[in-house]
Each structure stands twice: as structure tokens, then as C-alpha cells.
Design a protein around this motif. Structure first.
Motif, PDB file in Angstrom:
ATOM      1  N   UNK A 103      15.283  66.077 -34.190  1.00  0.00           N
ATOM      2  CA  UNK A 103      15.956  67.207 -33.566  1.00  0.00           C
ATOM      3  C   UNK A 103      15.493  67.355 -32.116  1.00  0.00           C
ATOM      4  N   UNK A 104      16.448  67.578 -31.226  1.00  0.00           N
ATOM      5  CA  UNK A 104      16.092  67.786 -29.822  1.00  0.00           C
ATOM      6  C   UNK A 104      15.414  69.139 -29.595  1.00  0.00           C
ATOM      7  N   UNK A 105      15.444  69.992 -30.590  1.00  0.00           N
ATOM      8  CA  UNK A 105      14.937  71.353 -30.420  1.00  0.00           C
ATOM      9  C   UNK A 105      13.765  71.631 -31.360  1.00  0.00           C
ATOM     10  N   UNK A 106      13.029  70.586 -31.757  1.00  0.00           N
ATOM     11  CA  UNK A 106      11.895  70.783 -32.666  1.00  0.00           C
ATOM     12  C   UNK A 106      10.798  71.609 -32.008  1.00  0.00           C
ATOM     13  N   UNK A 107      10.632  71.479 -30.701  1.00  0.00           N
ATOM     14  CA  UNK A 107       9.661  72.292 -29.967  1.00  0.00           C
ATOM     15  C   UNK A 107      10.325  72.799 -28.690  1.00  0.00           C
ATOM     16  N   UNK A 108       9.874  73.944 -28.161  1.00  0.00           N
ATOM     17  CA  UNK A 108      10.445  74.460 -26.909  1.00  0.00           C
ATOM     18  C   UNK A 108      10.217  73.489 -25.756  1.00  0.00           C
ATOM     19  N   UNK A 110       9.148  73.952 -22.740  1.00  0.00           N
ATOM     20  CA  UNK A 110       7.882  74.104 -22.028  1.00  0.00           C
ATOM     21  C   UNK A 110       6.749  73.411 -22.770  1.00  0.00           C
ATOM     22  N   UNK A 111       6.758  73.503 -24.108  1.00  0.00           N
ATOM     23  CA  UNK A 111       5.714  72.839 -24.881  1.00  0.00           C
ATOM     24  C   UNK A 111       5.876  71.325 -24.818  1.00  0.00           C
ATOM     25  N   UNK A 112       7.121  70.863 -24.810  1.00  0.00           N
ATOM     26  CA  UNK A 112       7.366  69.423 -24.697  1.00  0.00           C
ATOM     27  C   UNK A 112       6.835  68.890 -23.364  1.00  0.00           C
ATOM     28  N   UNK A 113       7.040  69.645 -22.299  1.00  0.00           N
ATOM     29  CA  UNK A 113       6.544  69.227 -20.994  1.00  0.00           C
ATOM     30  C   UNK A 113       5.020  69.198 -20.969  1.00  0.00           C
ATOM     31  N   UNK A 114       4.392  70.206 -21.591  1.00  0.00           N
ATOM     32  CA  UNK A 114       2.930  70.233 -21.647  1.00  0.00           C
ATOM     33  C   UNK A 114       2.395  69.060 -22.465  1.00  0.00           C
ATOM     34  N   UNK A 115       3.068  68.734 -23.555  1.00  0.00           N
ATOM     35  CA  UNK A 115       2.652  67.585 -24.372  1.00  0.00           C
ATOM     36  C   UNK A 115       2.773  66.289 -23.574  1.00  0.00           C
ATOM     37  N   UNK A 148       2.830  52.353 -26.272  1.00  0.00           N
ATOM     38  CA  UNK A 148       3.645  52.527 -27.480  1.00  0.00           C
ATOM     39  C   UNK A 148       3.096  53.645 -28.369  1.00  0.00           C
ATOM     40  N   UNK A 149       1.778  53.619 -28.597  1.00  0.00           N
ATOM     41  CA  UNK A 149       1.152  54.650 -29.422  1.00  0.00           C
ATOM     42  C   UNK A 149       1.360  56.042 -28.822  1.00  0.00           C
ATOM     43  N   UNK A 150       1.226  56.141 -27.519  1.00  0.00           N
ATOM     44  CA  UNK A 150       1.404  57.425 -26.848  1.00  0.00           C
ATOM     45  C   UNK A 150       2.833  57.911 -26.964  1.00  0.00           C
ATOM     46  N   UNK A 151       3.791  56.980 -26.826  1.00  0.00           N
ATOM     47  CA  UNK A 151       5.202  57.344 -26.967  1.00  0.00           C
ATOM     48  C   UNK A 151       5.489  57.852 -28.378  1.00  0.00           C
ATOM     49  N   UNK A 152       4.910  57.195 -29.388  1.00  0.00           N
ATOM     50  CA  UNK A 152       5.102  57.636 -30.777  1.00  0.00           C
ATOM     51  C   UNK A 152       4.489  59.021 -30.976  1.00  0.00           C
ATOM     52  N   UNK A 153       3.294  59.233 -30.455  1.00  0.00           N
ATOM     53  CA  UNK A 153       2.636  60.533 -30.607  1.00  0.00           C
ATOM     54  C   UNK A 153       3.477  61.643 -29.978  1.00  0.00           C
ATOM     55  N   UNK A 154       3.969  61.397 -28.785  1.00  0.00           N
ATOM     56  CA  UNK A 154       4.755  62.409 -28.081  1.00  0.00           C
ATOM     57  C   UNK A 154       6.100  62.661 -28.755  1.00  0.00           C
ATOM     58  N   UNK A 155       6.827  61.575 -29.057  1.00  0.00           N
ATOM     59  CA  UNK A 155       8.169  61.729 -29.614  1.00  0.00           C
ATOM     60  C   UNK A 155       8.141  62.311 -31.032  1.00  0.00           C
ATOM     61  N   UNK A 156       7.117  61.969 -31.805  1.00  0.00           N
ATOM     62  CA  UNK A 156       7.034  62.534 -33.158  1.00  0.00           C
ATOM     63  C   UNK A 156       6.910  64.053 -33.096  1.00  0.00           C
ATOM     64  N   UNK A 157       6.147  64.539 -32.128  1.00  0.00           N
ATOM     65  CA  UNK A 157       5.944  65.980 -32.003  1.00  0.00           C
ATOM     66  C   UNK A 157       7.203  66.695 -31.530  1.00  0.00           C
ATOM     67  N   UNK A 158       7.859  66.144 -30.517  1.00  0.00           N
ATOM     68  CA  UNK A 158       8.998  66.874 -29.956  1.00  0.00           C
ATOM     69  C   UNK A 158      10.261  66.714 -30.793  1.00  0.00           C
ATOM     70  N   UNK A 159      10.302  65.709 -31.674  1.00  0.00           N
ATOM     71  CA  UNK A 159      11.502  65.491 -32.484  1.00  0.00           C
ATOM     72  C   UNK A 159      11.367  65.987 -33.919  1.00  0.00           C
ATOM     73  N   UNK A 160      10.142  65.991 -34.475  1.00  0.00           N
ATOM     74  CA  UNK A 160       9.976  66.370 -35.867  1.00  0.00           C
ATOM     75  C   UNK A 160       8.950  67.473 -36.090  1.00  0.00           C
ATOM     76  N   UNK A 165       4.042  65.335 -35.719  1.00  0.00           N
ATOM     77  CA  UNK A 165       3.337  65.247 -34.441  1.00  0.00           C
ATOM     78  C   UNK A 165       1.848  65.055 -34.615  1.00  0.00           C
ATOM     79  N   UNK A 166       1.263  65.717 -35.622  1.00  0.00           N
ATOM     80  CA  UNK A 166      -0.156  65.505 -35.911  1.00  0.00           C
ATOM     81  C   UNK A 166      -0.397  64.066 -36.360  1.00  0.00           C
ATOM     82  N   UNK A 167       0.532  63.522 -37.156  1.00  0.00           N
ATOM     83  CA  UNK A 167       0.414  62.123 -37.542  1.00  0.00           C
ATOM     84  C   UNK A 167       0.448  61.195 -36.345  1.00  0.00           C
ATOM     85  N   UNK A 168       1.347  61.464 -35.414  1.00  0.00           N
ATOM     86  CA  UNK A 168       1.402  60.637 -34.209  1.00  0.00           C
ATOM     87  C   UNK A 168       0.119  60.719 -33.400  1.00  0.00           C
TER      88      UNK A 168
END
Length: 230
Positions: A103-108, A110-115, A148-160, A165-168
């Protein structure tokens, strides 16, 4: 998507048991126990995800992790390279999963930018600190894998959201522990235990967090009238 059936529950329970055996073997230094338990882990988790009718990229990511687990049991350099490539393929599968099903709206926003800023800072600082001590031939591959690991960590949080996100984040931590070992930095007692603990928690949270988020999204909304009727 329906809730977990008996088969899915059994698979998840056996995964938990195999994970406990593997971690105990690493804690006591039992190479035989680790060799037996480790190859079972990701196939069991992938089987659970398939039983939950999870998206194919998630199942593929877990199976790639399983292939990497088996290959890394060998100390040979070709197996190490192939295992790393398998994990990298798994991360690509995760990124496909996040793009196609997240989901594009899993996190606000502003939080996505901070992440994004936080993860970019962590990646940059880690590379700066470890780069001089990494073997010359591994520096660029380590940087690419870290990205790659960083991209997975970031995208997991903002999408799911939180659980995925904790798993990432734990996956990134696990990879960082491996990198510090390659750079010859001091390690905690039983370093393999901590690498495997963070790795297993990462894969389980990514899988379960994804399935839970998709289940919640597909669950029918309960109207106010239905609540009163109940």
C-alpha cells in the motif's frame, strides 16, 4: 484470503521448532545440529506462505533465502558467491512484492521521508566505517548488497507497515553483522547465533507481516448497521 488452516498452522509450528533447534545448536557450537536444521527453515516458511495463498514474490523470496542458506553451509568460495547471489535474488523478489502488492499509504509521507533519511544515513555510515577493512574484492559487492538490504528495509516499512518493516530492519542488521565479521571487527560471543537470530526473525516478520497486511486489506468492512445488528 481465508485465515490459517490446519496445514498452515502445522507448517508455521514446525518452522518455529526447527528455528529453535538451529539457534540452540549455534549457541552450544553444534555444527551437526545447524547443518540438519538450517536447510529446513525457509522451505517451511515458504510452505506456510503458499498455504496462506501469499503472493508469489513472497514465496520466491523465501525459497531464494533457503537456497542461500544451503549454499552458505559450504565454506568454499564459489558456494559463498552463489549463496550471496541467491540472497540478492530474494531481496529483488521482496522489492517486486512491495511494489506490486504494498500500500502506498501504509505510513504517512513525513514518516516515510524520515525513514528514507535514517536508512540512507545508516548505510553511508556503515560503509564509511567498514570500507577500509573490507577485503578489496568484496568492497563493491558489499556496498551493492548493503544497498539492496537498505531498500528492502525501507520499502517493507512504507508499503506494509510495522511488522514487515521491523523484519526489513532486522534483515539489515543481520547483514551488517556479517559485514563487520568480513571487516575483521570484534564480534560478540557465538556470532553465528546472533546473525541467524536476526535473520530468522527478519524473514518471519516479513512473511507474517505481509500476509497479515494483505488479510486486513481484503477483509470485508463492517458497517455501523451490521455492528448494531450483531
Amino acid at each position: 484470503m481465508s485465515g490459517p488452516g490446519p496445514r498452515a498452522g502445522v507448517l508455521l509450528g514446525v518452522f518455529g521448532l526447527a528455528a529453535a533447534v538451529d539457534l540452540a545448536a549455534l549457541a552450544v557450537g553444534s555444527g551437526a545440529g545447524h547443518t540438519v536444521a538450517k536447510p529446513l527453515l525457509m522451505p517451511l516458511l515458504a510452505g506456510w506462505a503458499a498455504a496462506q495463498r501469499a503472493p508469489r514474490p513472497l514465496v520466491a523470496a523465501l525459497l531464494c533465502g533457503g537456497a542461500g542458506d544451503v549454499l552458505l553451509l559450504s565454506g568454499a568460495e564459489p558456494a559463498l558467491l552463489a549463496g550471496t547471489a541467491s540472497f540478492a535474488a530474494g531481496h529483488v523478489c521482496y522489492l517486486v512484492l512491495f511494489r506490486a502488492h504494498g500500500s502506498r499509504y501504509a505510513v504517512p509521507a513525513a514518516r516515510a521521508a524520515a525513514l528514507a533519511l535514517g536508512y540512507a544515513t545508516v548505510l553511508g555510515a556503515t560503509l564509511v566505517l567498514l570500507w577500509p577493512d573490507l577485503p578489496a574484492g568484496l568492497r563493491l559487492p558489499a556496498a551493492a548488497y548493503g544497498l539492496l538490504l537498505t531498500a528492502v528495509a525501507y520499502r517493507s516499512a512504507i508499503r506494509f507497515g510495522l511488522f514487515a518493516g521491523t523484519g526489513g530492519a532486522l534483515f539489515l542488521l543481520s547483514g551488517t553483522l556479517v559485514a563487520t565479521d568480513l571487516a575483521g571487527r570484534p564480534q560478540p560471543p557465538a556470532p553465528g547465533f546472533w546473525v541467524m537470530l536476526t535473520y530468522l526473525a527478519a524473514q518471519a516478520l516479513l512473511a507474517c507481516g505481509t500476509v497479515a497486511a494483505l488479510n486486513a486489506r481484503r477483509a470485508p468492512a463492517v458497517t455501523y448497521g451490521e455492528m448494531r445488528a450483531a
